[in-house]
Design a protein around this motif. Structure first.
Motif, PDB file in Angstrom:
ATOM      1  N   GLN A 140       0.172  21.657  24.564  1.00 54.91           N
ATOM      2  CA  GLN A 140      -0.731  21.586  23.425  1.00 54.91           C
ATOM      3  C   GLN A 140      -0.087  20.697  22.359  1.00 54.91           C
ATOM      4  N   MET A 141      -0.917  20.172  21.469  1.00 57.61           N
ATOM      5  CA  MET A 141      -0.409  19.286  20.424  1.00 57.61           C
ATOM      6  C   MET A 141       0.685  19.982  19.612  1.00 57.61           C
ATOM      7  N   LYS A 142       0.541  21.292  19.419  1.00 57.29           N
ATOM      8  CA  LYS A 142       1.506  22.025  18.600  1.00 57.29           C
ATOM      9  C   LYS A 142       2.877  22.149  19.270  1.00 57.29           C
ATOM     10  N   ASP A 143       2.960  21.763  20.563  1.00 58.46           N
ATOM     11  CA  ASP A 143       4.260  21.787  21.247  1.00 58.46           C
ATOM     12  C   ASP A 143       5.121  20.584  20.868  1.00 58.46           C
ATOM     13  N   SER A 144       4.540  19.632  20.129  1.00 59.29           N
ATOM     14  CA  SER A 144       5.335  18.492  19.652  1.00 59.29           C
ATOM     15  C   SER A 144       6.407  19.015  18.703  1.00 59.29           C
ATOM     16  N   ALA A 145       7.659  18.826  19.089  1.00 60.81           N
ATOM     17  CA  ALA A 145       8.784  19.381  18.337  1.00 60.81           C
ATOM     18  C   ALA A 145      10.071  18.879  18.969  1.00 60.81           C
ATOM     19  N   SER A 146      11.185  19.253  18.357  1.00 61.53           N
ATOM     20  CA  SER A 146      12.487  18.979  18.954  1.00 61.53           C
ATOM     21  C   SER A 146      12.919  20.203  19.742  1.00 61.53           C
ATOM     22  N   TYR A 147      13.460  19.999  20.941  1.00 60.20           N
ATOM     23  CA  TYR A 147      13.905  21.104  21.776  1.00 60.20           C
ATOM     24  C   TYR A 147      15.428  21.013  21.904  1.00 60.20           C
ATOM     25  N   LEU A 148      16.093  22.067  21.473  1.00 56.70           N
ATOM     26  CA  LEU A 148      17.547  22.084  21.387  1.00 56.70           C
ATOM     27  C   LEU A 148      18.135  22.961  22.478  1.00 56.70           C
ATOM     28  N   CYS A 149      19.078  22.395  23.216  1.00 54.44           N
ATOM     29  CA  CYS A 149      19.827  23.120  24.239  1.00 54.44           C
ATOM     30  C   CYS A 149      21.143  23.553  23.604  1.00 54.44           C
ATOM     31  N   ALA A 150      21.546  24.808  23.804  1.00 54.80           N
ATOM     32  CA  ALA A 150      22.801  25.295  23.223  1.00 54.80           C
ATOM     33  C   ALA A 150      23.537  26.137  24.257  1.00 54.80           C
ATOM     34  N   VAL A 151      24.823  25.877  24.394  1.00 53.44           N
ATOM     35  CA  VAL A 151      25.652  26.598  25.357  1.00 53.44           C
ATOM     36  C   VAL A 151      26.637  27.492  24.623  1.00 53.44           C
ATOM     37  N   ARG A 152      26.783  28.719  25.099  1.00 54.02           N
ATOM     38  CA  ARG A 152      27.782  29.613  24.525  1.00 54.02           C
ATOM     39  C   ARG A 152      29.051  29.501  25.358  1.00 54.02           C
ATOM     40  N   ASP A 153      30.143  29.292  24.679  1.00 53.44           N
ATOM     41  CA  ASP A 153      31.420  29.063  25.342  1.00 53.44           C
ATOM     42  C   ASP A 153      32.392  30.173  24.972  1.00 53.44           C
ATOM     43  N   ARG A 154      32.781  30.977  25.932  1.00 54.44           N
ATOM     44  CA  ARG A 154      33.675  32.097  25.642  1.00 54.44           C
ATOM     45  C   ARG A 154      35.065  31.604  25.254  1.00 54.44           C
ATOM     46  N   ASN A 155      35.407  30.400  25.668  1.00 52.98           N
ATOM     47  CA  ASN A 155      36.702  29.843  25.294  1.00 52.98           C
ATOM     48  C   ASN A 155      36.701  29.242  23.892  1.00 52.98           C
ATOM     49  N   GLN A 156      35.547  29.255  23.266  1.00 54.26           N
ATOM     50  CA  GLN A 156      35.424  28.784  21.884  1.00 54.26           C
ATOM     51  C   GLN A 156      35.021  29.951  20.993  1.00 54.26           C
ATOM     52  N   GLY A 157      35.464  31.143  21.372  1.00 59.08           N
ATOM     53  CA  GLY A 157      35.142  32.321  20.578  1.00 59.08           C
ATOM     54  C   GLY A 157      33.702  32.748  20.685  1.00 59.08           C
ATOM     55  N   GLY A 158      33.003  32.269  21.699  1.00 54.86           N
ATOM     56  CA  GLY A 158      31.611  32.662  21.897  1.00 54.86           C
ATOM     57  C   GLY A 158      30.625  31.928  21.019  1.00 54.86           C
ATOM     58  N   LYS A 159      31.071  30.869  20.348  1.00 55.11           N
ATOM     59  CA  LYS A 159      30.120  30.166  19.467  1.00 55.11           C
ATOM     60  C   LYS A 159      29.177  29.306  20.298  1.00 55.11           C
ATOM     61  N   LEU A 160      28.037  28.967  19.687  1.00 55.76           N
ATOM     62  CA  LEU A 160      27.046  28.121  20.341  1.00 55.76           C
ATOM     63  C   LEU A 160      27.339  26.655  20.054  1.00 55.76           C
ATOM     64  N   ILE A 161      27.319  25.855  21.095  1.00 60.41           N
ATOM     65  CA  ILE A 161      27.464  24.408  20.954  1.00 60.41           C
ATOM     66  C   ILE A 161      26.094  23.803  21.244  1.00 60.41           C
ATOM     67  N   PHE A 162      25.552  23.070  20.278  1.00 59.96           N
ATOM     68  CA  PHE A 162      24.208  22.524  20.415  1.00 59.96           C
ATOM     69  C   PHE A 162      24.227  21.081  20.896  1.00 59.96           C
ATOM     70  N   GLY A 163      23.234  20.748  21.728  1.00 64.48           N
ATOM     71  CA  GLY A 163      22.979  19.354  22.054  1.00 64.48           C
ATOM     72  C   GLY A 163      22.272  18.688  20.885  1.00 64.48           C
ATOM     73  N   GLN A 164      22.038  17.387  21.015  1.00 65.57           N
ATOM     74  CA  GLN A 164      21.413  16.621  19.925  1.00 65.57           C
ATOM     75  C   GLN A 164      19.921  16.887  19.793  1.00 65.57           C
ATOM     76  N   GLY A 165      19.341  17.510  20.838  1.00 63.41           N
ATOM     77  CA  GLY A 165      17.914  17.796  20.785  1.00 63.41           C
ATOM     78  C   GLY A 165      17.080  16.703  21.438  1.00 63.41           C
ATOM     79  N   THR A 166      15.946  17.104  22.000  1.00 59.67           N
ATOM     80  CA  THR A 166      14.983  16.171  22.598  1.00 59.67           C
ATOM     81  C   THR A 166      13.704  16.239  21.800  1.00 59.67           C
ATOM     82  N   GLU A 167      13.284  15.106  21.253  1.00 61.62           N
ATOM     83  CA  GLU A 167      12.053  15.040  20.467  1.00 61.62           C
ATOM     84  C   GLU A 167      10.879  14.827  21.417  1.00 61.62           C
ATOM     85  N   LEU A 168      10.045  15.861  21.546  1.00 65.29           N
ATOM     86  CA  LEU A 168       8.885  15.785  22.437  1.00 65.29           C
ATOM     87  C   LEU A 168       7.645  15.450  21.634  1.00 65.29           C
ATOM     88  N   SER A 169       6.927  14.420  22.056  1.00 62.83           N
ATOM     89  CA  SER A 169       5.641  14.050  21.444  1.00 62.83           C
ATOM     90  C   SER A 169       4.545  14.307  22.460  1.00 62.83           C
TER      91      SER A 169
END
Lengths: 111, 111
Positions: free
Chosen positions: B79-108
């Motif tokens: 749907q048109m309302k799905d136009s947005a940025s989609y962010l992938c984030a990985v949790r790394d237990r070796n980094q204290g469990g913090k989330l590391i985000f990708g740059q995002g994919t801009e979907l039109s």
């Protein structure tokens, strides 16, 4: 349940000034994380607090600091502001499974 | 260290299906998150995968392959309302469990 709230929503400061941003997590969430988002760098992790203790820290200079209070509310402070600090500052609180829920953000403009 | 790659932008047609790829390299993988972010708004949680396979949730599904370091959300009946940025984030237990985000994919989404 009310979501994560952040104040203020918008802020304009000049170089050299300092700023304090506030975040109230979802009720019952004890972990609060802060991120800086800019068009060029994406979401960058600043720090995480849990039960008033900093549990994790990103790669930002010492001008960026934070704290958490006994009611889980958190503040972050940026001293000696630089033009490059202009960004959207996002706070997220985590449920016990570690899923983060974001607040609306504070948009900071440094002139 | 860790590395997360997503395409910068994608275009799809209303009513179609789109798959947004995210590849990651991390030493302590402990879960992958997808977030949706509309322009000027905060990221909102879409999905969490920690085991291999497909998780379905209405129009939205998310797939994970830990052995290949690969994930994608699948958006159906766009749907048109799905136009947005989609962010992938990985949790790394070796980094204290913090989330590391990708740059995002801009979907039109186009009509």
């Amino acid at each position: 349940k009310a979501g994560v709230t952040q104040t203020p929503r918008y802020l304009i400061k000049t170089r050299g000034q300092q700023v304090t941003l506030s975040c109230s997590p979802i009720s019952g969430h004890r972990s609060v994380s802060w991120y800086q988002q800019t068009p060029g760098q994406g979401l960058q992790f600043l720090f995480e607090y849990f039960s008033e203790t900093q549990r994790n820290k990103g790669n930002f200079p010492g001008r960026f600091s934070g704290r958490q209070f006994s009611n889980s509310r958190s503040e972050m402070n940026v001293s000696t502001l630089e033009l490059g600090d202009s960004a959207l500052y996002l706070c997220a609180s985590s449920d016990p499974q570690g899923t983060q829920y974001f607040g609306p953000g504070t948009r900071l403009l440094v002139l | 260290g860790q590395n997360i790659d997503q395409p910068t932008e994608m275009t799809a047609t209303e009513g179609a299906i789109v798959q947004i790829n995210c590849t990651y390299q991390t030493s302590g993988f402990n879960g992958l998150f997808w977030y949706q972010q509309h322009a000027g708004e905060a990221p909102t949680f879409l999905s969490y995968n920690v085991l291999d396979g497909l998780e379905e949730k209405g129009r939205f599904s998310s797939f994970l392959s830990r052995s290949k370091g690969y994930s994608y959300p699948l958006l159906k009946e766009l749907q048109m309302k799905d136009s947005a940025s989609y962010l992938c984030a990985v949790r790394d237990r070796n980094q204290g469990g913090k989330l590391i985000f990708g740059q995002g994919t801009e979907l039109s989404v186009k009509p």
